[in-house]
Enzyme design. Structure first.
Site, PDB file in Angstrom:
ATOM      1  N   HIS A 283      -1.544   3.470  -6.590  1.00 24.84           N
ATOM      2  CA  HIS A 283      -2.174   2.171  -6.348  1.00 24.84           C
ATOM      3  C   HIS A 283      -2.310   1.330  -7.611  1.00 24.84           C
ATOM      4  CE1 HIS A 283      -2.780   2.341  -2.109  1.00 24.84           C
ATOM      5  NE2 HIS A 283      -3.540   1.270  -2.137  1.00 24.84           N
TER       6      HIS A 283
ATOM      7  N   ARG B 146       0.183  -1.377  -7.159  1.00 30.15           N
ATOM      8  CA  ARG B 146      -0.292  -2.442  -6.254  1.00 30.15           C
ATOM      9  C   ARG B 146      -1.322  -3.318  -6.974  1.00 30.15           C
ATOM     10  NH1 ARG B 146      -1.297  -4.091  -0.817  1.00 30.15           N
ATOM     11  NH2 ARG B 146      -3.509  -4.263  -0.261  1.00 30.15           N
TER      12      ARG B 146
ATOM     13  N   HIS C  84      -4.851  -8.474   2.826  1.00 33.02           N
ATOM     14  CA  HIS C  84      -6.305  -8.340   2.940  1.00 33.02           C
ATOM     15  C   HIS C  84      -6.817  -9.264   4.047  1.00 33.02           C
ATOM     16  CE1 HIS C  84      -6.778  -6.954  -1.531  1.00 33.02           C
ATOM     17  NE2 HIS C  84      -6.466  -5.967  -0.719  1.00 33.02           N
TER      18      HIS C  84
ATOM     19  N   TYR D  25      -9.804  -9.001  -8.109  1.00 33.22           N
ATOM     20  CA  TYR D  25      -8.764  -9.228  -9.118  1.00 33.22           C
ATOM     21  C   TYR D  25      -9.072 -10.429 -10.010  1.00 33.22           C
ATOM     22  CZ  TYR D  25      -6.261  -5.808  -6.388  1.00 33.22           C
ATOM     23  OH  TYR D  25      -5.914  -4.654  -5.732  1.00 33.22           O
TER      24      TYR D  25
ATOM     25  N   LYS E 216      -2.605  -2.517   7.727  1.00 35.87           N
ATOM     26  CA  LYS E 216      -3.799  -2.000   8.398  1.00 35.87           C
ATOM     27  C   LYS E 216      -4.044  -2.773   9.690  1.00 35.87           C
ATOM     28  CE  LYS E 216      -6.405  -0.137   4.496  1.00 35.87           C
ATOM     29  NZ  LYS E 216      -7.669  -0.194   3.738  1.00 35.87           N
TER      30      LYS E 216
ATOM     31  N   ARG F 113       0.866  -1.179   0.000  1.00 34.67           N
ATOM     32  CA  ARG F 113       0.000   0.000   0.000  1.00 34.67           C
ATOM     33  C   ARG F 113       0.902   1.228   0.000  1.00 34.67           C
ATOM     34  NH1 ARG F 113      -2.414  -3.437   3.970  1.00 34.67           N
ATOM     35  NH2 ARG F 113      -4.518  -4.115   3.362  1.00 34.67           N
TER      36      ARG F 113
END
Length: 305
Positions: free
Chosen positions: A244, A247, A270, A279, A178, A154
């Site tokens: 992004h 990424r 994730h 994706y 995160k 990220r």
């Protein structure tokens, strides 16, 4: 101190959320507070039907708030974010015994149309990352782009990287993602070579940020956004390239080659595989193009048109 301010203090002090996350909560809950303060009679007195203190809201008040934000033109995605902040806020109030039930628990925002992430194809990605290293900051730019595309970080993770997070001999980087979750991500050989060159040139210590800003500390996310746009133009790319995209391209290209959705989920950090599944739609688009170009009946149909 209002209930909202107490909640924000809790997020900052106890939960230790990032500044970016805290700002997002502050903006979304400020909208709720502002809406409450605007509910006045013609005499300028607070409407008795709407409490001035958000902790006293019920689900009807929140539905009115969401409807008002929708009329104001807020997108479905923004409404979902507003409600998510409200759910966290009222869950916190409930946990502390301030309310007997959460008024936000059963509320649902309109579904946002799911946009497919924009990606570069493999040739475009290579063209972007292979910036000249003899230009001013060329070694830094090459290392930054190589790591971004090689490891699928990220933007916030890339900016926060320190040299101590990297093990160039093993080809691994420890990333703080995160929710303060750590994960180990591979670093490709081209990225390792670029990082070695950049470190030799910069003479940085282990505690230094890999990509420092002008004023010291980490480079800002905005600076990276601007720089990548500049480099894309210099490399003769006509797409509106944003960080992004690297990424997204990393994820799409890995999935296209391996078909390993769980592996891509772990690499991206994730928590929910549903986030990674977007994706698979990109991979299907690629397969559809291959089919259109290669399948004999697809070719005949195209020729007939």
């Amino acid at each position: 101190m209002s209930s909202v301010d107490e909640f924000l203090t809790y997020l900052q002090v106890e939960r230790q959320v990032s500044a970016h996350t805290l700002d997002a909560y502050r903006r979304d809950l400020a909208a709720l507070v502002v809406w409450a303060s605007e509910q006045k009679t013609d005499d300028g007195v607070q409407d008795a039907a709407v409490p001035a203190e958000t902790a006293q809201f019920d689900s009807a008040h929140l539905r009115q708030f969401v409807a008002a934000e929708h009329r104001r033109g807020l997108s479905a995605k923004s409404l979902q974010r507003r409600l998510s902040a409200c759910r966290s806020y009222y869950a916190w109030l409930l946990k502390r015994g301030r309310i007997s039930a959460s008024p936000a628990a059963a509320l649902r925002a309109p579904k946002a149309p799911r946009k497919l992430p924009q990606v570069l194809d493999a040739d475009e990605a290579v063209r972007l990352v292979e910036v000249p290293t003899d230009a001013p900051l060329g070694l830094r730019d090459r290392a930054l782009l190589e790591v971004f595309y090689s490891s699928g970080l990220r933007l916030s993770e890339l900016c926060a990287l320190r040299w101590r997070d990297l093990d160039l001999d093993s080809g691994l980087v420890m990333v703080l993602g995160k929710g303060s979750k750590q994960r180990l991500v591979p670093v490709g050989s081209h990225a390792i070579a670029a990082l070695r060159e950049w470190r030799r040139d910069s003479g940085a210590s282990a505690d230094s940020h890999v990509f420092p800003g002008r004023a010291g500390g980490a480079i800002s996310q905005r600076a990276v956004q601007i720089r990548i746009k500049q480099l894309a133009v210099r490399q003769g790319m006509f797409k509106d390239v944003h960080p992004h995209m690297l990424r997204h391209s990393f994820a799409s290209h890995i999935l296209e080659s391996s078909g390993d959705l769980r592996g891509v989920q772990e690499l991206l950090g994730h928590s929910d595989i549903a986030t990674t599944q977007i994706y698979t739609h990109l991979d299907f688009q690629h397969l559809a193009k291959v089919y259109d170009a290669a399948h004999p009946r697809a070719r005949r149909k195209k020729a007939a048109e």
